[in-house]
Design an enzyme around this catalytic site. Structure first.
Site, PDB file in Angstrom:
ATOM      1  CG  MET A   1      -2.230   3.276   7.312  1.00 33.31           C
ATOM      2  SD  MET A   1      -2.918   4.933   7.012  1.00 33.31           S
ATOM      3  CE  MET A   1      -1.409   5.895   6.923  1.00 33.31           C
TER       4      MET A   1
ATOM      5  CG  ASP B   1      -5.602  -5.606   2.432  1.00 31.37           C
ATOM      6  OD1 ASP B   1      -6.226  -6.654   2.698  1.00 31.37           O
ATOM      7  OD2 ASP B   1      -5.499  -5.140   1.287  1.00 31.37           O
TER       8      ASP B   1
ATOM      9  CB  SER C   1      -0.946  -0.029   1.215  1.00 28.39           C
ATOM     10  OG  SER C   1      -1.799   1.090   1.218  1.00 28.39           O
ATOM     11  CB  THR C   2       1.366   4.013   2.437  1.00 29.14           C
ATOM     12  OG1 THR C   2      -0.038   4.101   2.690  1.00 29.14           O
ATOM     13  CG2 THR C   2       1.976   5.401   2.424  1.00 29.14           C
TER      14      THR C   2
ATOM     15  CG  HIS D   1      -4.134  -0.897  -0.716  1.00 30.18           C
ATOM     16  ND1 HIS D   1      -3.888  -0.848   0.637  1.00 30.18           N
ATOM     17  CD2 HIS D   1      -4.672  -2.118  -0.939  1.00 30.18           C
ATOM     18  CE1 HIS D   1      -4.268  -1.976   1.202  1.00 30.18           C
ATOM     19  NE2 HIS D   1      -4.744  -2.768   0.259  1.00 30.18           N
TER      20      HIS D   1
END
Length: 379
Positions: free
Chosen positions: A320, A323, A198-199, A225
């Site tokens: 973050m 998940d 993600s991030t 993401h």
């Protein structure tokens, strides 16, 4: 003591709006506002902010140029505001290449389904980067996003499956960890590699995929993401940089060895057996009260576990929240190997920490070490 934020945008209306949102959180203080990239450079040097929010298109100096100059002179975490268009996607990826750590849609309606969720998400993302700047060792809860997550709408989770059962293993011993960290191949049989992030993921994925050899013998499934307007441009960029073929996965497409498939943004991706072939199903998940990501690492990982069982190397990179933990748990239960990115090289140590602290992941590597260790283990 509040974290210090610098807002950079040529629109006074947008600067005021962002300031109003951030300062609703007592831990965030806007210490300056810049109208263009040149002002941003001067204010970063003078004010020493913890995080900068940066527009892309501005007069005098654009955001991408400003990011390059700031990272060269006085590095600081930067979060970009971007339009959800193909042009915006390319510019945002350029900004991430230049050193920006994260991005959000400039239209708040694209961030979340309502204003309260959008406010909470912006605050959470900024605080996550503030902690990175301070070397703050936070808990998973501290870096977990609010219910509005990364441009996604609510989707239903199937919590009745065996995937939610705990397979928590005992902590890795010092000796075992030292051996695994040395990159000694396990000799395990594999049929695919899968990665969730993600991030900070776009830059991390570039580092991991760039030097994997062209003759890599297995398919690679990637869940990043990212909004729908971005994933095709991101896949094209990865394809240009990599020896591998990298593409956005398509509904009904047959999986081929040696190809890296990126899950389409804003939708869900699963793999499934179809007459002795493995194919993709890409679908729009219905809105429900349960909030998860689109695409969701857990959903894709769980489908991979059904098709490939334990013949999988699963990797969780920077991001973050948590998940991927449920999906990695199901892969682990079936005998897969799970690796995670270490805290030092993660932009946000949320997703990797989730699998490390629960004992699901058995190896932890710096982002610069993944490619060589993947090749040693699988090729």
């Amino acid at each position: 003591m509040a974290y210090k934020i610098l807002i950079v945008d040529d629109s006074i209306f947008f600067r005021r709006r962002v300031k109003e949102i951030l300062e609703q959180d007592s831990s965030l203080e806007v210490i300056g506002e810049a109208r263009n990239g040149q002002e941003a450079i001067d204010m970063v040097i003078r004010l020493n902010p913890d995080v900068v929010t940066m527009d892309i298109e501005m007069p005098i100096m654009d955001g991408i140029t400003a990011v390059k100059k700031i990272m060269a002179r006085k590095p600081v975490p930067i979060i970009m505001f971007s339009s959800l268009t193909s042009e915006g996607a390319k510019a945002t990826l350029d900004a991430l290449d230049a050193g920006a750590m994260d991005f959000l849609p400039k239209k708040f309606d694209d961030i979340a389904s309502n204003r309260r969720e959008a406010v909470a998400l912006l605050q959470a993302r900024v605080k996550g980067l503030c902690r990175k700047h301070h070397g703050f060792r936070s808990s998973i809860a501290a870096v977990a996003p609010p219910k509005a997550i990364l441009f996604n709408k609510p989707v239903r989770r199937n919590t009745s499956s065996s995937a939610v059962q705990s397979t928590r293993s005992s902590p890795v011993s010092v000796a075992a960890y030292a051996s695994s960290s040395a990159g000694i191949p396990s000799g395990k049989k594999y049929r695919c590699l899968t990665i969730g992030t993600s991030t900070g993921g776009p830059v991390a994925l570039q580092k991991v995929l760039t030097n994997i050899p062209k003759n890599f013998p297995y398919p690679i499934f990637i869940v990043q993401h990212m909004p729908g307007a971005f994933t095709r441009a991101f896949a094209e960029r990865l394809n240009q940089l990599s020896k591998l073929t990298v593409k956005e996965a398509e509904d009904g497409e047959t999986v081929e060895a040696g190809v890296a498939y990126l899950a389409p943004g804003g939708r869900q991706l699963i793999v499934q057996n179809d007459s002795h072939r493995v194919k993709f199903s890409v679908y729009d998940a219905p809105d429900t009260a349960d909030i998860l990501y689109k695409p969701c690492v857990d959903i894709t990982f769980e489908s991979i576990a059904k098709v490939y069982a334990g013949d999988v190397l699963g990797i969780i990179l920077t991001g973050m929240g948590a998940d991927g933990k449920i999906g990695a748990t199901e892969l682990k239960r079936k005998g897969a190997k799970i690796w995670a990115q270490d805290e030092r090289s993660s932009v946000v140590y949320g997703m990797p920490q989730a699998v490390m602290s629960s004992g699901i992941a058995e190896r932890e590597f710096s982002i610069d070490s993944f490619e060589s260790n993947i090749v040693k283990e699988m090729v």
